[in-house]
Design a protein around this motif. Structure first.
Motif, PDB file in Angstrom:
ATOM      1  N   ASN A 165       0.906  -1.154  -0.043  1.00 61.69           N
ATOM      2  CA  ASN A 165       0.019  -0.048   0.012  1.00 61.69           C
ATOM      3  C   ASN A 165       0.904   1.203  -0.165  1.00 61.69           C
ATOM      4  O   ASN A 165       0.643   2.162  -0.820  1.00 61.69           O
ATOM      5  CB  ASN A 165      -1.038   0.000   1.314  1.00 61.69           C
ATOM      6  N   ARG A 166       1.925   1.315   0.802  1.00 60.99           N
ATOM      7  CA  ARG A 166       2.914   2.322   0.784  1.00 60.99           C
ATOM      8  C   ARG A 166       3.443   2.669  -0.657  1.00 60.99           C
ATOM      9  O   ARG A 166       3.666   3.625  -1.085  1.00 60.99           O
ATOM     10  CB  ARG A 166       3.804   2.076   2.055  1.00 60.99           C
ATOM     11  N   HIS A 180       2.393   1.838  -3.352  1.00 62.98           N
ATOM     12  CA  HIS A 180       1.514   2.308  -4.487  1.00 62.98           C
ATOM     13  C   HIS A 180       1.156   3.757  -4.013  1.00 62.98           C
ATOM     14  O   HIS A 180       1.007   4.466  -5.202  1.00 62.98           O
ATOM     15  CB  HIS A 180      -0.096   1.561  -4.192  1.00 62.98           C
ATOM     16  N   GLU A 181       1.090   4.457  -2.939  1.00 62.32           N
ATOM     17  CA  GLU A 181       0.762   5.590  -2.574  1.00 62.32           C
ATOM     18  C   GLU A 181       2.256   6.339  -3.113  1.00 62.32           C
ATOM     19  O   GLU A 181       2.042   7.605  -3.883  1.00 62.32           O
ATOM     20  CB  GLU A 181       0.734   5.732  -1.026  1.00 62.32           C
ATOM     21  N   ARG A 189       2.143   6.829  -6.893  1.00 62.50           N
ATOM     22  CA  ARG A 189       1.325   7.965  -7.446  1.00 62.50           C
ATOM     23  C   ARG A 189       1.774   9.308  -7.116  1.00 62.50           C
ATOM     24  O   ARG A 189       1.308  10.380  -7.984  1.00 62.50           O
ATOM     25  CB  ARG A 189      -0.089   7.667  -6.673  1.00 62.50           C
ATOM     26  N   GLY A 190       2.462   9.399  -5.887  1.00 61.43           N
ATOM     27  CA  GLY A 190       2.672  10.954  -5.380  1.00 61.43           C
ATOM     28  C   GLY A 190       4.002  11.310  -5.932  1.00 61.43           C
ATOM     29  O   GLY A 190       4.381  12.469  -6.203  1.00 61.43           O
ATOM     30  N   LYS A 199      -4.573  -3.086  -0.651  1.00 67.46           N
ATOM     31  CA  LYS A 199      -5.758  -2.276  -1.517  1.00 67.46           C
ATOM     32  C   LYS A 199      -6.216  -3.046  -2.579  1.00 67.46           C
ATOM     33  O   LYS A 199      -5.460  -3.921  -3.242  1.00 67.46           O
ATOM     34  CB  LYS A 199      -4.753  -1.242  -2.057  1.00 67.46           C
TER      35      LYS A 199
END
Length: 527
Positions: free
Chosen positions: A392-393, A395-396, A399-400, A506
């Protein structure tokens, strides 16, 4: 109040490297090599994963096996009593070297196993005299290699207490337990700060479009160190084993040295590592030796021989503090069938492949892992929290702060080593791929089976090696199309089941994995 959780009978505090070398020379298992460094033979030759526990009364907060607090306290009393009768060596330094991101670390280990202190001292970043005068460790390792932990697997115990940031090691004289103990606790510190700890090397590669910073994640034995140190365009290695990736792509270092595998170390193929290993201040561990000559190719003892050396011994090594941000991420996978030598990933598919962390098991994980098909989420077997948090981290972060992500197979295509139809992805081919990624010169096309992009052309890879880039064509030209299709369908099922097995991952990552699918075989359940 004592500086230490337990007061030893006698402590040698922060001895010099020369003093540690003298203490090591007195060990029964230490042999001097012709390079004037010491090679230590240990009882335990790999990590003891089955004996490693997170101390907690809330096992649902962790993916790995746990130990109740009361039982950990009982074992702590046993170790504390033992320490009061021992002469110990204490080493203090830092994990990381950037201001504001230096984690103070302390190791206390039995004098009888002084090599562990010497090796750890090489990996810590040095503390100044002023820093040592008021040293307060954020992570502590109490290491008693000769104290048996009765009732635990192999009578060994590695008890990781994340509340007090203290790890206790019982009955293992393998240096890797010291190194990973500090980094395991550091993992939590990084994650709590909003970053992602990566089991990764790091290098910077000069190109016509500027320096490109690459991260190389992979399980031990997949070629992470080799890929990091292999030169492309006078590339500069930065880190070998662990880095912190922070929001915005900033990379932080962990270690001032390298803990490299030595089995098969060829000066022609890996000259940088070979040169660093064969110098007086390096430490060798479990390397076959005949007379004074280390033998890096002898299989009669263990294939998990290791060496520790400082990054200062590596020509052209770079400092992570000088890097701007990471440009690309390589996910290493030592597969043996239908994973291409390189594939380009995007979106949630990149997070899915990162989460899958699949490869063949190697000698670094002991006999319970060697040669078996493994999946370790995030390619990080030392992440002490819920493993879904890693995916999850990631993926974040993608995107960022967009970063190019690639899957690299460092194993074979078309079958195992004893299958004459298979092809090896060698160091020259992998190096050409890394150079092509950095320079942006690879030509890509969509793979019809898995959705990622495969290479149709890589500068430096000859036409006869083209089957490494597109496994589907290799299988078809060998009349094995049905075998390939069977593998595709099987891997899709197994990969989807593996991703679904991690609570909290996710849904978009799971969906991407279900669409993309291959893997090396057997799934490993959580826990």
């Amino acid at each position: 109040m004592s500086l230490f959780p337990s007061t030893p009978g006698k402590a040698i505090l922060n001895p010099s490297s020369d003093d540690l070398r003298k203490l090591t020379s007195a060990m029964p298992g230490a042999r001097l090599t012709r390079f004037d460094n010491y090679n230590i033979a240990t009882r335990v030759t790999a990590r003891s994963k089955g004996s490693t526990y997170i101390v907690t009364d809330e096992p649902s907060a962790h993916s790995d096996q746990t130990l109740p607090v009361a039982e950990a306290q009982r074992m702590a009393r046993i170790q504390d009593g033992y320490l009061r009768e021992c002469e110990m060596v204490v080493i203090e330094g830092f994990i990381g070297n950037a201001p504001g991101f230096k984690v103070a670390a302390r190791l206390m280990v039995e004098k009888a196993n002084a090599n562990i202190a010497g090796m750890q001292q090489m990996l810590y970043f040095d503390a100044t005299a002023q820093e040592l005068a008021s040293f307060k460790p954020e992570v502590t390792i109490l290491y008693t290699p000769n104290l048996v932990a009765k009732g635990f697997p192999n009578d060994r115990l590695i008890a990781v207490d994340l509340r007090s940031m203290l790890t206790r090691v019982f009955n293992s004289d393998y240096f890797g337990e010291s190194k990973k103990a500090g980094l395991r606790m550091w993992n939590k510190i990084v994650f709590d700060r909003g970053g992602l700890p990566l089991h990764a090397g790091c290098k910077t590669i000069p190109t016509g479009r500027g320096d490109r910073v690459g991260l190389i994640v992979g399980l031990s034995g997949t070629g992470k160190t080799t890929t990091t140190f292999t030169r492309q365009n006078d590339s500069r290695p930065v880190q070998d084993d662990f880095v912190a990736l922070m929001p915005g792509g900033k990379v932080y270092a962990t270690e001032n040295g390298c803990f490299a595998k030595t089995f098969g170390l060829d000066p022609k193929l890996e000259p940088t590592i070979h040169k660093a290993v064969c110098q007086p201040r390096a430490y060798l561990e479990n390397v076959s030796q005949k007379g004074s000559e280390p033998d890096f190719f002898d299989t009669s003892y263990t294939q998990n021989g290791r060496a520790v050396f400082r990054m200062s011994e590596v020509e052209g090594a770079a400092d992570a503090r000088l890097l701007a941000k990471a440009d690309f991420l390589l996910i290493l996978n030592a597969n043996e069938n239908i994973i291409p030598a390189v594939a380009r990933l995007s979106g949630a598919t990149a997070a899915a492949f990162f989460m899958l962390g699949e490869t063949r098991g190697t000698s670094a994980g002991g006999v319970e892992e060697a040669g078996k098909s493994l999946r370790v989420p995030g390619t990080n077997p030392f992440f002490p929290l819920l493993h879904a948090d890693q995916g999850n981290r990631m993926h974040e972060m993608l995107r960022g702060c967009p970063m190019e992500v690639y899957l690299m197979n460092t194993g074979r295509v078309g079958g195992a080593v004893d299958d004459t139809r298979s092809r090896k992805v060698g160091i020259p081919q992998s190096s050409a791929i890394v150079r092509g990624i950095a320079e942006g010169t690879i030509i890509w096309e969509q793979d019809p089976d898995f959705g990622y992009e495969v290479a149709t052309s890589v500068p430096g890879i000859a036409a006869e090696d083209a089957p490494l880039l597109r496994p589907r064509l290799l299988y078809e030209t060998q009349g094995r199309a049905d075998e390939y299709r069977t593998l595709v369908e099987r891997y899709r099922r197994e990969r989807a089941a593996f991703l679904r097995s991690w609570p909290g991952l996710k849904p978009e990552i799971i969906a991407a994995g279900e669409a993309a699918g291959p893997g090396p075989g057997r799934s490993s359940p959580p826990g």
